[in-house]
Design a protein around this motif. Structure first.
Motif, mmCIF file in Angstrom:
data_model
loop_
_atom_site.group_PDB
_atom_site.id
_atom_site.type_symbol
_atom_site.label_atom_id
_atom_site.label_comp_id
_atom_site.label_asym_id
_atom_site.label_seq_id
_atom_site.Cartn_x
_atom_site.Cartn_y
_atom_site.Cartn_z
ATOM 1 N N VAL A 121 10.076 -5.181 -11.930
ATOM 2 C CA VAL A 121 9.825 -3.744 -11.821
ATOM 3 C C VAL A 121 8.857 -3.487 -10.677
ATOM 4 C CG1 VAL A 121 10.177 -3.342 -14.300
ATOM 5 C CG2 VAL A 121 7.853 -3.706 -13.423
ATOM 6 N N CYS A 122 9.010 -2.325 -10.059
ATOM 7 C CA CYS A 122 7.994 -1.822 -9.139
ATOM 8 C C CYS A 122 7.136 -0.834 -9.906
ATOM 9 C CB CYS A 122 8.639 -1.128 -7.935
ATOM 10 S SG CYS A 122 9.461 -2.231 -6.780
ATOM 11 N N VAL A 123 5.830 -1.110 -9.974
ATOM 12 C CA VAL A 123 4.901 -0.224 -10.662
ATOM 13 C C VAL A 123 4.183 0.590 -9.594
ATOM 14 C CG1 VAL A 123 3.013 -0.048 -12.320
ATOM 15 C CG2 VAL A 123 4.611 -1.977 -12.455
ATOM 16 N N GLU A 124 4.631 1.832 -9.402
ATOM 17 C CA GLU A 124 4.010 2.718 -8.424
ATOM 18 C C GLU A 124 2.763 3.331 -9.045
ATOM 19 O OE1 GLU A 124 7.665 4.182 -5.592
ATOM 20 O OE2 GLU A 124 7.033 5.521 -7.218
ATOM 21 N N LEU A 125 1.649 3.235 -8.321
ATOM 22 C CA LEU A 125 0.356 3.663 -8.837
ATOM 23 C C LEU A 125 -0.293 4.646 -7.887
ATOM 24 C CD1 LEU A 125 -0.811 0.054 -9.664
ATOM 25 C CD2 LEU A 125 -0.266 1.773 -11.390
ATOM 26 N N ALA A 126 -0.770 5.747 -8.436
ATOM 27 C CA ALA A 126 -1.576 6.713 -7.699
ATOM 28 C C ALA A 126 -2.676 7.186 -8.641
ATOM 29 C CB ALA A 126 -0.733 7.903 -7.238
ATOM 30 N N PRO A 127 -3.773 7.719 -8.104
ATOM 31 C CA PRO A 127 -4.804 8.240 -9.001
ATOM 32 C C PRO A 127 -4.276 9.287 -9.981
ATOM 33 C CG PRO A 127 -5.670 8.030 -6.780
ATOM 34 C CD PRO A 127 -4.197 7.737 -6.692
ATOM 35 N N SER A 128 -3.201 9.980 -9.598
ATOM 36 C CA SER A 128 -2.660 11.042 -10.450
ATOM 37 C C SER A 128 -1.642 10.559 -11.467
ATOM 38 C CB SER A 128 -2.013 12.125 -9.589
ATOM 39 O OG SER A 128 -0.910 11.591 -8.873
ATOM 40 N N GLU B 86 3.519 12.581 -1.749
ATOM 41 C CA GLU B 86 3.500 11.586 -0.673
ATOM 42 C C GLU B 86 2.718 12.084 0.539
ATOM 43 O OE1 GLU B 86 4.302 8.123 1.086
ATOM 44 O OE2 GLU B 86 5.645 8.566 -0.584
ATOM 45 N N VAL B 87 1.931 11.173 1.112
ATOM 46 C CA VAL B 87 1.285 11.433 2.394
ATOM 47 C C VAL B 87 1.969 10.527 3.417
ATOM 48 C CG1 VAL B 87 -0.830 11.282 3.756
ATOM 49 C CG2 VAL B 87 -0.913 12.109 1.393
ATOM 50 N N THR B 88 2.656 11.122 4.365
ATOM 51 C CA THR B 88 3.355 10.346 5.385
ATOM 52 C C THR B 88 2.370 9.923 6.455
ATOM 53 O OG1 THR B 88 5.382 11.580 4.991
ATOM 54 C CG2 THR B 88 5.233 10.351 7.054
ATOM 55 N N VAL B 89 2.297 8.629 6.679
ATOM 56 C CA VAL B 89 1.357 8.087 7.650
ATOM 57 C C VAL B 89 2.002 8.118 9.031
ATOM 58 C CG1 VAL B 89 0.006 6.064 8.301
ATOM 59 C CG2 VAL B 89 0.350 6.621 5.886
ATOM 60 N N THR C 266 8.891 -0.401 0.272
ATOM 61 C CA THR C 266 8.044 -0.517 1.459
ATOM 62 C C THR C 266 6.795 0.332 1.225
ATOM 63 O OG1 THR C 266 9.501 1.106 2.546
ATOM 64 C CG2 THR C 266 9.859 -1.224 3.064
ATOM 65 N N ASN C 267 6.579 1.399 1.980
ATOM 66 C CA ASN C 267 5.300 2.097 1.870
ATOM 67 C C ASN C 267 5.435 3.591 1.610
ATOM 68 O OD1 ASN C 267 4.824 -0.204 4.276
ATOM 69 N ND2 ASN C 267 3.489 -0.278 2.479
ATOM 70 N N HIS C 268 6.484 3.956 0.875
ATOM 71 C CA HIS C 268 6.595 5.334 0.398
ATOM 72 C C HIS C 268 7.043 5.304 -1.063
ATOM 73 C CE1 HIS C 268 10.624 4.368 2.037
ATOM 74 N NE2 HIS C 268 11.079 5.113 1.057
ATOM 75 N N PHE C 269 6.674 6.352 -1.792
ATOM 76 C CA PHE C 269 7.006 6.431 -3.212
ATOM 77 C C PHE C 269 8.509 6.611 -3.401
ATOM 78 C CE2 PHE C 269 2.512 7.573 -3.280
ATOM 79 C CZ PHE C 269 2.058 6.904 -4.407
ATOM 80 N N ILE C 270 9.042 6.010 -4.471
ATOM 81 C CA ILE C 270 10.433 6.185 -4.861
ATOM 82 C C ILE C 270 10.554 7.176 -6.014
ATOM 83 C CG2 ILE C 270 12.455 5.000 -5.819
ATOM 84 C CD1 ILE C 270 11.560 2.494 -4.318
ATOM 85 N N ASP C 271 9.613 7.114 -6.946
ATOM 86 C CA ASP C 271 9.631 8.040 -8.079
ATOM 87 C C ASP C 271 9.550 9.483 -7.594
ATOM 88 O OD1 ASP C 271 9.148 8.656 -11.077
ATOM 89 O OD2 ASP C 271 7.429 9.591 -10.066
ATOM 90 N N ALA C 272 10.412 10.352 -8.141
ATOM 91 C CA ALA C 272 10.497 11.730 -7.655
ATOM 92 C C ALA C 272 9.191 12.497 -7.872
ATOM 93 C CB ALA C 272 11.651 12.448 -8.347
ATOM 94 N N ARG C 273 8.562 12.303 -9.030
ATOM 95 C CA ARG C 273 7.327 13.048 -9.306
ATOM 96 C C ARG C 273 6.207 12.627 -8.366
ATOM 97 N NH1 ARG C 273 2.881 11.853 -12.290
ATOM 98 N NH2 ARG C 273 3.870 9.929 -13.027
ATOM 99 N N LEU C 274 6.017 11.325 -8.191
ATOM 100 C CA LEU C 274 4.946 10.872 -7.316
ATOM 101 C C LEU C 274 5.266 11.124 -5.847
ATOM 102 C CD1 LEU C 274 3.922 7.519 -9.055
ATOM 103 C CD2 LEU C 274 2.645 9.660 -9.001
ATOM 104 N N ILE D 94 0.821 -1.193 0.000
ATOM 105 C CA ILE D 94 0.000 0.000 0.000
ATOM 106 C C ILE D 94 0.865 1.257 0.000
ATOM 107 C CG2 ILE D 94 -0.220 0.378 2.499
ATOM 108 C CD1 ILE D 94 -3.240 0.804 2.029
ATOM 109 N N LEU D 95 0.377 2.315 -0.644
ATOM 110 C CA LEU D 95 0.995 3.635 -0.633
ATOM 111 C C LEU D 95 -0.079 4.673 -0.317
ATOM 112 C CD1 LEU D 95 3.199 3.380 -3.886
ATOM 113 C CD2 LEU D 95 3.972 3.118 -1.522
ATOM 114 N N HIS D 96 0.357 5.905 -0.036
ATOM 115 C CA HIS D 96 -0.582 6.987 0.282
ATOM 116 C C HIS D 96 -0.171 8.244 -0.462
ATOM 117 C CE1 HIS D 96 -2.258 4.489 3.466
ATOM 118 N NE2 HIS D 96 -1.032 4.281 3.898
ATOM 119 N N HIS D 97 -1.134 8.873 -1.130
ATOM 120 C CA HIS D 97 -0.846 10.013 -1.998
ATOM 121 C C HIS D 97 -1.945 11.059 -1.832
ATOM 122 C CE1 HIS D 97 -0.061 12.143 -5.864
ATOM 123 N NE2 HIS D 97 1.184 11.722 -5.668
ATOM 124 N N VAL D 98 -1.592 12.313 -2.085
ATOM 125 C CA VAL D 98 -2.578 13.383 -1.930
ATOM 126 C C VAL D 98 -3.741 13.228 -2.905
ATOM 127 C CG1 VAL D 98 -0.974 15.070 -0.986
ATOM 128 C CG2 VAL D 98 -1.234 14.885 -3.472
#
Length: 351
Positions: free
Chosen positions: A225-232, A260-263, A248-256, A170-174
């Motif tokens: 590959v890690c496919v990072e997914l956010a609605p944006s 990031e929403v830090t839990v 783990t549970n934070h984005f690696i890609d610089a744009r996404l 799981i990840l968390h994004h604005v």
């Protein structure tokens, strides 16, 4: 406890009905647990209903075969399709509010001359999902699929007989929680049912709308590959031969990561460091060796244990340790985190 079920029917609706009949009590128990969690988190019932309705609409549009199966599950369990979709869309519901903690640590080592070596902990709320299911079925094109998931979910972590596997964090994004999206668990199922290559998996992910963030780590016999997914948006981080790819549970890609929403109280950074510092354990040839080596690391944060100072409904724990074999397609697993893994309890289930 990790249970086991094999679907005999190749008809999606009949397969679903058989699942619903076989696991009626577990499905109802899972729904009751999530309903209580949503109530404790003060989610308005109409907000939950909007997410579920949106998930149903997006599944009808982007995964109709999976919806046929889920309708069958509802029929077999004598539940409503909205109730079954609630189990599949729990990540999307929880995206309305970021709960304390974090879940899941995944690592892949890509040898120069062999298939990827993987390992994941599946971490989740300790009060939920005491029982989970490894289920296998035959997809429409004849491939065999085996996946570990919570009761009622179409998929989570798994592998198909074409030699493609997926891990799941799981990840968390604005951008989470806005609009309707295909549940990420159903996206994982589509990838397992339809993709045979990394590029095909990425194309499926790029083509669907989302309302919650996750990272799906896709592995085949020669790529990871890690496919990072956010609605944006979406980002793809490729493994480099002879190096560790960990998430783990934070984005690696610089744009996404800019969104990031830090839990609160997340250990995502500590767990990533732990995996990186013990890359040699992930590089070991067999899944059991990897799990035992990581389990031997003293006080390793990747073996999560409930924090007694947290409210009961917000205590996190490692529920399973899972590896994927894409060369002879199978998942291998053990209940609990790596620190709990034993040779006797290690299980292998082939696709």
């Amino acid at each position: 406890m990790i249970r086991r079920w094999h679907a005999e029917s190749t008809d999606a609706a009949e397969r679903g009905r058989a699942y619903g009949r076989a696991w009626r009590a577990e499905l109802r128990a899972s729904l009751a647990e999530y309903s209580e969690l949503f109530e404790r988190l003060a989610f308005a019932p109409d907000a939950v209903a909007r997410v579920v309705d949106g998930a149903l609409a997006q599944t009808a549009a982007h995964a109709p075969a999976v919806l046929d199966e889920l309708v069958g599950v509802a029929d077999g369990a004598e539940m409503t399709i909205a109730e079954i979709m609630t189990l599949n869309a729990r990540t999307e519901v929880l995206a309305l509010q970021k709960p304390e903690g974090g879940e899941c640590s995944t690592a892949v080592f890509l040898p120069a001359d062999g298939p990827p070596r993987t390992i994941q902990t599946w971490d989740w709320l300790d009060a939920l999902s005491a029982d989970n299911l490894v289920r296998s079925h035959i997809a429409a094109d004849g491939r065999r699929v085996v996946t570990f998931a919570e009761f009622g979910q179409a998929a989570k972590i798994g592998v198909n007989s074409r030699g493609l596997g997926v891990h799941f964090n799981i990840l968390h994004h604005v951008s989470d929680g806005a609009g309707a999206g295909l549940p990420v668990h159903i996206l994982a199922r589509r990838i397992l049912d339809e993709a045979a290559t990394v590029d095909e998996a990425v194309a499926i992910a790029e083509a669907v709308p989302l309302s919650a963030s996750t990272v799906i780590t896709v592995v085949t016999r020669d790529r990871a590959v890690c496919v990072e997914l956010a609605p944006s948006g979406i980002a793809v981080i490729a493994a480099v031969p002879e190096q560790l790819l960990a998430h783990t549970n934070h984005f690696i890609d610089a744009r996404l990561s800019a969104g990031e929403v830090t839990v609160y109280a997340s250990t995502t950074a500590e767990r990533l460091v732990c995996l990186t510092d013990h890359a040699e354990a992930v590089a070991l040839p067999t899944g059991l060796e990897r799990a035992l080596a990581l389990g031997a690391v003293s006080d390793a944060p990747i073996s999560m244990r409930p924090r007694p100072e947290s409210p009961r409904h917000l205590q996190w724990a490692s529920k399973a340790t899972i590896t994927i074999d894409v060369a002879a397609p199978a998942i291998e697993l053990h209940a609990g985190g790596p620190a709990e893994v034993t040779r006797e309890g290690w299980r292998r289930i082939e696709a």
